[in-house]
Enzyme design. Structure first.
Site: not given
Length: 206
Positions: A38-40
């Protein structure tokens, strides 16, 4: 005279060997792992807190376009996933520990993405770099699926099967949770990430 010369040569060689040995001992071992969760920004934050990790980079992997920008990837036209590259010292932290860190900071059960980030570029995947990593990742995935009693949709992908490497994201994305703390905290709170992870993992998400 010859004897003295031999003594000097032997002493010099011995010193050189000692220096080389000391340098080898001082240099950390290095292995690479890449995780898409998901969001890095959030994934990098999770790994930045693990002892034994040498460096982390937020970036992209698994796509079909060379040198993609953040806008390219989030435009969903490149096939890349947001990912984090982890360089670690296996004598200080095991790959299994990295896997545990990964699982407990993402939701591997949603085929749409992770928590509030629902798009193809936020799908979950583990990119492996040798047979040992591939086997460990698949074994860990099976254990997670049994623990959660849900289907784990995370792909385990051999990096050698890909045509393109990992690409680092733009500089402003690196360690965003530190360099843009207020913005990151606002994102994480609005996303409800902590609440969702605790609901899924309990205390393991701490």
């Amino acid at each position: 005279m010859l004897k003295r010369l031999l003594v000097v040569i032997v002493a010099t060689l011995g010193l050189s060997v000692s220096v080389m040995a000391a340098s080898a001992m001082a240099a950390p071992q290095r292995e690479t792992a890449v995780f898409a969760g998901g969001c890095f920004w959030s994934m990098q934050k999770a790994f930045d807190h693990v002892q034994g990790i040498i460096s982390t980079r937020a970036g992209f992997m698994g796509g079909t376009v060379k040198n993609p920008s953040y806008e390219d990837v989030t435009g969903e036209g490149t096939g890349h996933l947001e990912a984090v590259e982890v360089v670690f010292d296996p004598s200080k932290v095991s790959y299994d520990t990295l896997l545990d860190t990964y699982w407990h900071h993402t939701d591997p059960t949603d085929p749409r993405g992770v928590i509030c980030d629902l798009a193809p570029s936020y799908h979950t995947a583990i990119f492996t770099f040798d047979d040992a990593q591939y086997a460990a990742a698949n074994a860990s995935k099976a254990k997670v699926q049994a623990f959660l009693k849900k289907t784990v949709v995370t792909q385990v992908i051999k990096a050698s099967s890909l045509k393109l490497p990992f690409y680092p994201a733009e500089a402003y994305h690196q360690h965003y949770w530190q360099t843009h703390a207020a913005q990151y905290d606002g994102y994480a709170l609005g996303c409800g990430r902590a609440i969702a992870l605790h609901k899924l993992w309990g205390k393991l998400a701490d």
